[in-house]
Design a protein around this motif. Structure first.
Motif, PDB file in Angstrom:
ATOM      1  N   LEU A  74       0.856  -1.190   0.000  1.00  0.00           N
ATOM      2  CA  LEU A  74       0.000   0.000   0.000  1.00  0.00           C
ATOM      3  C   LEU A  74       0.892   1.240   0.000  1.00  0.00           C
ATOM      4  N   ALA A  75       1.898   1.221  -0.898  1.00  0.00           N
ATOM      5  CA  ALA A  75       2.939   2.253  -0.865  1.00  0.00           C
ATOM      6  C   ALA A  75       2.934   3.175  -2.073  1.00  0.00           C
ATOM      7  N   SER A  76       2.281   2.811  -3.173  1.00  0.00           N
ATOM      8  CA  SER A  76       2.437   3.601  -4.397  1.00  0.00           C
ATOM      9  C   SER A  76       1.126   4.008  -5.055  1.00  0.00           C
ATOM     10  N   ASN A  77       0.040   3.939  -4.296  1.00  0.00           N
ATOM     11  CA  ASN A  77      -1.267   4.418  -4.778  1.00  0.00           C
ATOM     12  C   ASN A  77      -1.745   3.731  -6.050  1.00  0.00           C
ATOM     13  N   GLU A  78      -1.380   2.447  -6.184  1.00  0.00           N
ATOM     14  CA  GLU A  78      -1.831   1.683  -7.346  1.00  0.00           C
ATOM     15  C   GLU A  78      -3.290   1.272  -7.170  1.00  0.00           C
ATOM     16  N   ASN A  79      -3.896   0.772  -8.257  1.00  0.00           N
ATOM     17  CA  ASN A  79      -5.319   0.434  -8.219  1.00  0.00           C
ATOM     18  C   ASN A  79      -5.560  -0.830  -7.376  1.00  0.00           C
ATOM     19  N   PRO A  80      -6.451  -0.750  -6.362  1.00  0.00           N
ATOM     20  CA  PRO A  80      -6.677  -1.919  -5.503  1.00  0.00           C
ATOM     21  C   PRO A  80      -7.303  -3.094  -6.263  1.00  0.00           C
ATOM     22  N   LEU A  81      -7.985  -2.827  -7.373  1.00  0.00           N
ATOM     23  CA  LEU A  81      -8.660  -3.909  -8.103  1.00  0.00           C
ATOM     24  C   LEU A  81      -7.804  -4.466  -9.234  1.00  0.00           C
ATOM     25  N   GLY A  82      -6.546  -4.020  -9.320  1.00  0.00           N
ATOM     26  CA  GLY A  82      -5.681  -4.525 -10.393  1.00  0.00           C
ATOM     27  C   GLY A  82      -5.913  -3.746 -11.671  1.00  0.00           C
ATOM     28  N   ALA A  83      -5.906  -4.474 -12.808  1.00  0.00           N
ATOM     29  CA  ALA A  83      -6.081  -3.818 -14.106  1.00  0.00           C
ATOM     30  C   ALA A  83      -7.475  -4.095 -14.656  1.00  0.00           C
ATOM     31  N   SER A  84      -7.939  -3.235 -15.527  1.00  0.00           N
ATOM     32  CA  SER A  84      -9.234  -3.415 -16.183  1.00  0.00           C
ATOM     33  C   SER A  84      -9.218  -4.689 -17.028  1.00  0.00           C
ATOM     34  N   PRO A  85     -10.251  -5.545 -16.897  1.00  0.00           N
ATOM     35  CA  PRO A  85     -10.298  -6.772 -17.716  1.00  0.00           C
ATOM     36  C   PRO A  85     -10.301  -6.466 -19.214  1.00  0.00           C
ATOM     37  N   LEU A  86     -10.946  -5.396 -19.608  1.00  0.00           N
ATOM     38  CA  LEU A  86     -10.943  -5.034 -21.042  1.00  0.00           C
ATOM     39  C   LEU A  86      -9.532  -4.680 -21.506  1.00  0.00           C
ATOM     40  N   ALA A  87      -8.781  -3.977 -20.644  1.00  0.00           N
ATOM     41  CA  ALA A  87      -7.400  -3.608 -20.997  1.00  0.00           C
ATOM     42  C   ALA A  87      -6.544  -4.867 -21.112  1.00  0.00           C
ATOM     43  N   LEU A  88      -6.726  -5.792 -20.191  1.00  0.00           N
ATOM     44  CA  LEU A  88      -5.937  -7.041 -20.235  1.00  0.00           C
ATOM     45  C   LEU A  88      -6.222  -7.829 -21.515  1.00  0.00           C
ATOM     46  N   VAL A  98       3.143   0.240 -27.914  1.00  0.00           N
ATOM     47  CA  VAL A  98       1.885  -0.199 -28.544  1.00  0.00           C
ATOM     48  C   VAL A  98       0.917  -0.841 -27.562  1.00  0.00           C
ATOM     49  N   LEU A  99       1.423  -1.622 -26.602  1.00  0.00           N
ATOM     50  CA  LEU A  99       0.508  -2.298 -25.674  1.00  0.00           C
ATOM     51  C   LEU A  99      -0.103  -1.292 -24.693  1.00  0.00           C
ATOM     52  N   ALA A 100       0.714  -0.323 -24.247  1.00  0.00           N
ATOM     53  CA  ALA A 100       0.191   0.722 -23.358  1.00  0.00           C
ATOM     54  C   ALA A 100      -0.906   1.501 -24.073  1.00  0.00           C
ATOM     55  N   GLU A 101      -0.685   1.788 -25.352  1.00  0.00           N
ATOM     56  CA  GLU A 101      -1.686   2.547 -26.103  1.00  0.00           C
ATOM     57  C   GLU A 101      -3.006   1.780 -26.206  1.00  0.00           C
ATOM     58  N   ARG A 102      -2.927   0.499 -26.574  1.00  0.00           N
ATOM     59  CA  ARG A 102      -4.157  -0.317 -26.714  1.00  0.00           C
ATOM     60  C   ARG A 102      -4.858  -0.473 -25.368  1.00  0.00           C
ATOM     61  N   ALA A 103      -4.069  -0.741 -24.316  1.00  0.00           N
ATOM     62  CA  ALA A 103      -4.650  -0.938 -22.983  1.00  0.00           C
ATOM     63  C   ALA A 103      -5.317   0.341 -22.488  1.00  0.00           C
ATOM     64  N   ALA A 104      -4.692   1.474 -22.748  1.00  0.00           N
ATOM     65  CA  ALA A 104      -5.249   2.750 -22.280  1.00  0.00           C
ATOM     66  C   ALA A 104      -6.581   3.044 -22.971  1.00  0.00           C
ATOM     67  N   ILE A 105      -6.653   2.769 -24.273  1.00  0.00           N
ATOM     68  CA  ILE A 105      -7.912   3.003 -24.996  1.00  0.00           C
ATOM     69  C   ILE A 105      -9.016   2.126 -24.402  1.00  0.00           C
ATOM     70  N   ALA A 106      -8.678   0.864 -24.114  1.00  0.00           N
ATOM     71  CA  ALA A 106      -9.665  -0.049 -23.528  1.00  0.00           C
ATOM     72  C   ALA A 106     -10.059   0.398 -22.120  1.00  0.00           C
ATOM     73  N   ALA A 107      -9.084   0.857 -21.332  1.00  0.00           N
ATOM     74  CA  ALA A 107      -9.375   1.297 -19.962  1.00  0.00           C
ATOM     75  C   ALA A 107     -10.328   2.497 -19.963  1.00  0.00           C
ATOM     76  N   LEU A 108     -10.187   3.367 -20.960  1.00  0.00           N
ATOM     77  CA  LEU A 108     -11.102   4.519 -21.060  1.00  0.00           C
ATOM     78  C   LEU A 108     -12.537   4.053 -21.303  1.00  0.00           C
ATOM     79  N   ARG A 109     -12.659   2.936 -22.023  1.00  0.00           N
ATOM     80  CA  ARG A 109     -13.997   2.399 -22.331  1.00  0.00           C
ATOM     81  C   ARG A 109     -14.593   1.605 -21.175  1.00  0.00           C
ATOM     82  N   ASP A 110     -13.747   1.106 -20.267  1.00  0.00           N
ATOM     83  CA  ASP A 110     -14.206   0.173 -19.237  1.00  0.00           C
ATOM     84  C   ASP A 110     -14.807   0.911 -18.037  1.00  0.00           C
ATOM     85  N   GLU A 111     -16.024   1.393 -18.238  1.00  0.00           N
ATOM     86  CA  GLU A 111     -16.654   2.191 -17.182  1.00  0.00           C
ATOM     87  C   GLU A 111     -16.988   1.358 -15.959  1.00  0.00           C
ATOM     88  N   ALA A 112     -17.313   0.081 -16.169  1.00  0.00           N
ATOM     89  CA  ALA A 112     -17.659  -0.778 -15.027  1.00  0.00           C
ATOM     90  C   ALA A 112     -16.467  -0.909 -14.080  1.00  0.00           C
TER      91      ALA A 112
END
Ligand SMILES: *Cc1c(COP(=O)(O)O)cnc(C)c1O
Length: 369
Positions: free
Chosen positions: A35-49, A261-275
């Motif tokens: 709990l040291a770097s303010n990362e997301n507690p739920l991990g990564a967005s499934p759509l981004a993965l 390229v992977l950061a770009e694709r993942a970021a676009i998906a994360a923007l869409r993953d409202e849930a």
């Protein structure tokens, strides 16, 4: 022997949070709660993965110059004109670029608060640009008058983080707009860069974000990141909404393929993953309330926070170094604020409900030791 530039020789590097692997190795604990770097507690967005897997075979190709798909997605999500949007390898890269494209070494200056996010003064030092710092008020609110007093005709950049790191304090949007107008009179060539890395965690984002408010003075730019609420810290992707001429300068100065390229694709998906984002924001709001109460119950001082972390101070009788070591022994990593000039205070990120409970139990035991 090759010689290193004196300003780099004198540099203290950024002190990151300890990694879970390092603690596992050192203390032999199987389960580490970080709990040291303010990362997301739920991990990564499934759509981004899913997008990362889908595009994995394309990593032999260079990214498309300028990352136009991502720029388009950010522009529509944040209601900004395309010309004002830039993206890079983490917002850290944008901070570094802004200093270099706006300020001349040994001539211009940048302003920030003390304490503040450590990257601003470190990158300014590397660039050979003077940093002037104003103390925050004792309650960690912004002393914008003191900041303004430091500004002059050679001020090119003013960094302000809201919600602030490490305190969690957020200023009302209107107060920031007022400061921007006063700055324009005193330092007409300066950009006010509001780092909104944590703005979406605020209980009322509209009330504290000038970017979300939609109307702001023309000397203001905004920094946001995919590292926190979007859950992509390790992929490195940040973005900014800037005055058009500054955005143009960043596009020209940035290394052409710094955003992969992977950061770009993942970021676009994360923007869409409202849930995923809704779930993240709910988890953080509930965890923040829980931690705030639990810390107070353990006689710790806790500061109000609009971010996904809390700053706290253990009771006066407690040795902070011993407390930190006792927590590590129990597999819990939080962030000591010694490098921010606050040797008795800590910052803890909001985790999952289970991680929060493990932290509080470990803290209770460590305080008794
Ligand atoms: C975490 C954080 C960032 C994000 O940095 P990235 O390089 O995008 O991971 C930016 N500003 C502040 C104040 C932060 O705490």
């Amino acid at each position: 022997m090759p010689l290193v530039s004196p300003r780099v020789q004198a540099l203290s590097p950024y002190a990151p949070g300890l990694s879970a692997d390092a603690i596992r190795e050192k203390y032999g604990v199987a389960n580490v709660v970080k709990l040291a770097s303010n990362e997301n507690p739920l991990g990564a967005s499934p759509l981004a993965l899913a997008e990362i897997s889908r595009h994995a075979s394309g990593v032999f190709l260079y990214p498309r110059g300028g990352n136009p798909d991502l720029i388009q997605a950010i522009a529509s999500a944040y209601n900004a004109p395309l010309e004002r949007v830039v993206a890079a390898n983490g917002s850290d890269e944008i901070i570094d670029l802004l200093i270099r494209v706006l300020a001349e070494p040994d001539r211009h200056n940048v302003l920030c608060f003390d304490p503040c996010f450590a990257i601003y003064p470190i990158q300014a030092k590397i660039a050979g640009v003077e940093t002037r710092r104003a103390l925050l008020k004792s309650d960690f609110s912004f002393n914008t008058e003191a900041l303004l007093n430091l500004a002059d005709k050679n001020t090119r950049l003013v960094f302000l983080t809201s919600p602030d790191n490490p305190s969690g304090y957020a200023a009302p949007a209107e107060a920031l707009a007022e400061f921007a107008r006063a700055l324009a009179l005193k330092a007409p060539d300066a950009l006010l860069l509001i780092d909104e890395a944590y703005a979406d965690f605020a209980p009322d984002e509209q009330a504290i974000s000038l970017l979300r408010a939609g109307a702001y003075p023309e000397n203001v730019g905004f920094l946001r990141t995919f590292s926190k609420s979007y859950g992509l810290a390790g992929l490195r992707c940040g973005f900014a909404i800037l005055p058009e001429n500054v955005a143009d300068a960043i596009r020209r100065a940035r290394l052409p393929f710094s955003l992969n390229v992977l950061a770009e694709r993942a970021a676009i998906a994360a923007l869409r993953d409202e849930a995923f984002r809704d779930a993240t924001l709910k988890t953080v709001a509930a965890g923040r309330s829980y931690l705030k109460e639990a810390l107070a119950t353990l006689d710790c001082a806790v500061w109000p926070s609009s971010a996904n972390f809390l700053m706290f101070e253990p009771p006066a009788a407690i040795d902070p170094d011993k407390l930190f070591a006792n927590l590590l022994k129990r597999g819990v990593i939080i962030r000591p604020l010694k490098s921010y000039g606050m040797p008795r205070r800590f910052r803890v990120s909001v985790g999952t409900p289970r991680e929060n409970e493990i932290f509080i139990a470990a803290l209770a035991a460590s305080l008794r030791e």
